[in-house]
Design a protein around this motif. Sequence first.
Motif, PDB file in Angstrom:
ATOM      1  N   GLY A  73      -9.085  -3.993  -5.932  1.00  0.00           N
ATOM      2  CA  GLY A  73     -10.199  -4.833  -5.467  1.00  0.00           C
ATOM      3  C   GLY A  73     -10.173  -4.628  -3.999  1.00  0.00           C
ATOM      4  O   GLY A  73     -11.460  -4.688  -3.508  1.00  0.00           O
ATOM      5  N   ARG A  74      -9.414  -4.219  -3.512  1.00  0.00           N
ATOM      6  CA  ARG A  74      -9.320  -3.689  -1.994  1.00  0.00           C
ATOM      7  C   ARG A  74      -9.869  -2.408  -1.452  1.00  0.00           C
ATOM      8  O   ARG A  74      -9.441  -2.209  -0.286  1.00  0.00           O
ATOM      9  CB  ARG A  74      -8.208  -4.364  -1.070  1.00  0.00           C
ATOM     10  N   GLY A  75      -9.620  -1.619  -2.730  1.00  0.00           N
ATOM     11  CA  GLY A  75      -9.775  -0.020  -2.633  1.00  0.00           C
ATOM     12  C   GLY A  75      -8.534   0.487  -2.307  1.00  0.00           C
ATOM     13  O   GLY A  75      -8.706   1.610  -2.107  1.00  0.00           O
ATOM     14  N   GLU A  76      -7.645  -0.066  -2.782  1.00  0.00           N
ATOM     15  CA  GLU A  76      -6.114   0.458  -2.396  1.00  0.00           C
ATOM     16  C   GLU A  76      -5.783   0.942  -4.187  1.00  0.00           C
ATOM     17  O   GLU A  76      -5.910   0.440  -5.175  1.00  0.00           O
ATOM     18  CB  GLU A  76      -5.210  -0.386  -2.115  1.00  0.00           C
ATOM     19  N   ALA A  96       4.609  -9.723 -14.265  1.00  0.00           N
ATOM     20  CA  ALA A  96       5.485  -9.544 -13.118  1.00  0.00           C
ATOM     21  C   ALA A  96       6.130  -8.342 -13.059  1.00  0.00           C
ATOM     22  O   ALA A  96       5.944  -7.675 -11.908  1.00  0.00           O
ATOM     23  CB  ALA A  96       6.432 -10.901 -12.862  1.00  0.00           C
ATOM     24  N   SER A  97       6.761  -7.613 -13.826  1.00  0.00           N
ATOM     25  CA  SER A  97       7.710  -6.571 -14.014  1.00  0.00           C
ATOM     26  C   SER A  97       6.519  -5.330 -13.725  1.00  0.00           C
ATOM     27  O   SER A  97       6.984  -4.474 -12.990  1.00  0.00           O
ATOM     28  CB  SER A  97       8.263  -6.248 -15.180  1.00  0.00           C
ATOM     29  N   LYS A  98       5.296  -5.372 -14.349  1.00  0.00           N
ATOM     30  CA  LYS A  98       4.429  -4.342 -14.055  1.00  0.00           C
ATOM     31  C   LYS A  98       3.535  -4.457 -12.822  1.00  0.00           C
ATOM     32  O   LYS A  98       2.679  -3.677 -12.735  1.00  0.00           O
ATOM     33  CB  LYS A  98       3.780  -4.032 -15.255  1.00  0.00           C
ATOM     34  N   ARG A  99       3.626  -5.714 -11.990  1.00  0.00           N
ATOM     35  CA  ARG A  99       2.761  -5.728 -10.957  1.00  0.00           C
ATOM     36  C   ARG A  99       1.157  -5.780 -11.517  1.00  0.00           C
ATOM     37  O   ARG A  99       0.720  -5.319 -10.515  1.00  0.00           O
ATOM     38  CB  ARG A  99       3.238  -4.724  -9.969  1.00  0.00           C
ATOM     39  N   LEU A 100       1.256  -6.413 -12.547  1.00  0.00           N
ATOM     40  CA  LEU A 100      -0.344  -6.276 -12.791  1.00  0.00           C
ATOM     41  C   LEU A 100      -1.284  -7.022 -11.999  1.00  0.00           C
ATOM     42  O   LEU A 100      -2.396  -6.527 -11.540  1.00  0.00           O
ATOM     43  CB  LEU A 100      -0.640  -6.846 -14.417  1.00  0.00           C
ATOM     44  N   LEU A 101      -0.951  -8.332 -11.461  1.00  0.00           N
ATOM     45  CA  LEU A 101      -1.840  -8.875 -10.739  1.00  0.00           C
ATOM     46  C   LEU A 101      -1.895  -8.351  -9.372  1.00  0.00           C
ATOM     47  O   LEU A 101      -2.986  -8.563  -8.722  1.00  0.00           O
ATOM     48  CB  LEU A 101      -1.415 -10.475 -10.798  1.00  0.00           C
ATOM     49  N   THR A 102      -0.922  -8.175  -8.851  1.00  0.00           N
ATOM     50  CA  THR A 102      -0.767  -7.362  -7.315  1.00  0.00           C
ATOM     51  C   THR A 102      -1.608  -6.042  -7.407  1.00  0.00           C
ATOM     52  O   THR A 102      -2.296  -6.014  -6.414  1.00  0.00           O
ATOM     53  CB  THR A 102       0.802  -6.954  -7.069  1.00  0.00           C
ATOM     54  N   GLU A 103      -1.480  -5.269  -8.540  1.00  0.00           N
ATOM     55  CA  GLU A 103      -2.327  -4.254  -8.362  1.00  0.00           C
ATOM     56  C   GLU A 103      -3.714  -4.471  -8.634  1.00  0.00           C
ATOM     57  O   GLU A 103      -4.771  -3.342  -8.349  1.00  0.00           O
ATOM     58  CB  GLU A 103      -1.605  -2.928  -9.158  1.00  0.00           C
ATOM     59  N   HIS A 104      -3.994  -5.347  -9.446  1.00  0.00           N
ATOM     60  CA  HIS A 104      -5.435  -5.535  -9.571  1.00  0.00           C
ATOM     61  C   HIS A 104      -5.926  -6.099  -8.592  1.00  0.00           C
ATOM     62  O   HIS A 104      -7.063  -5.747  -8.197  1.00  0.00           O
ATOM     63  CB  HIS A 104      -5.234  -6.885 -10.559  1.00  0.00           C
ATOM     64  N   PHE A 120       1.870   5.300  -7.195  1.00  0.00           N
ATOM     65  CA  PHE A 120       2.924   5.747  -6.915  1.00  0.00           C
ATOM     66  C   PHE A 120       3.940   4.598  -6.518  1.00  0.00           C
ATOM     67  O   PHE A 120       5.268   4.877  -6.446  1.00  0.00           O
ATOM     68  CB  PHE A 120       3.323   6.951  -6.133  1.00  0.00           C
ATOM     69  N   THR A 121       3.524   3.572  -6.442  1.00  0.00           N
ATOM     70  CA  THR A 121       4.283   1.993  -6.151  1.00  0.00           C
ATOM     71  C   THR A 121       5.103   1.852  -7.548  1.00  0.00           C
ATOM     72  O   THR A 121       4.376   1.632  -8.545  1.00  0.00           O
ATOM     73  CB  THR A 121       3.598   1.130  -5.674  1.00  0.00           C
TER      74      THR A 121
END
Length: 327
Positions: free
Chosen positions: A128-131, A116-124, A135-136
């Motif tokens: 996958g969407r090419g983003e 959660a704190s490292k936003r791992l699932l969010t950024e994973h 720097f977030t």
Amino acid sequence: MTDTVAVTFDLRAPHRAVVAEALGDMAWPVWLSDLDDAGRVSALREAAALLARDTGKDLRPHEAGQIRSARLVQFITAGIDFVPLHALPAGIAVAGNGGAYAEPMAEHGLAMVLAASKRLLTEHAALGRGEFNQFTRNRTLAGQVCGILGFGGIGVATARLMRALGMEIHAINRRGQSDEATDWIGSLADLDLLLRAADVLVISTPLTPATKDLIGARELGLMKPGAILVNLARGEIVQQAALFAHLQAHPAFWACIDAWWTEPVRHGEFRMDHPFMSLPNVIGSPHNSASVPGMTEIALRRAVANIRRALAGETPRFVLTPEQRMS
């Protein structure tokens, strides 16, 4: 004459050997699953202690009333709120296996907090969407406060891991004191103080009448907007609708849910009344924080060690209060 310990559930041969070895020459295990009806009744009447998994399922109707000589009914699991404890004789001590799975559960909680704190699932998902959101900003845990609601075996194991990351440890238990080092400790009466201070809140307290629905809209409102809540205990400690609404209203707030409100082992099915997994600020796992190799043996040894305390005339640990036996 050697005391006997009636084991109410079946175990494979290697785990039977663990129980026998852990009891040593203090007592002899008797396996109810190997006995006929008369043998089961005799074993229950004569046993100096019981080792149980779920007496509501392990014992046949009216067998609980045959328990007469036992000094302790010891369960293999820490949380036994789903067991019909009222059926057991009132004069016999009942104990959960506190801290039986503490170490892997603490690791699991830490993994969820880091994710959660490292936003791992969010950024994973973003990758996958090419983003490529280099720097977030994510978060560091060092210097922040880990609040632990329930400072027993799991809470202490969690505290040791979190302290290694540089977090301050604030904790709550029934006594408001502990031999384990903390930066602050209080009792349940001090819950508001814990909630206001916590950057991470780990719930590891047993489910009792005092803790059921303990965390609701008011309590969540006391927490920091970007706090991380981790529930390793029981879903019913947190009010489901209130948590869902809070997560919707506070997108920086995270919930890491390993313990759910309706689960197969305790309720016969898995169900959530709100679509938590549709929210981007939720990390879920199927209450598998203790599901690691070797933990059955460790749990058996810890449970048998408590039985040995009772048979030796010592005070066993993790004995339930009358309030906790109101299930």
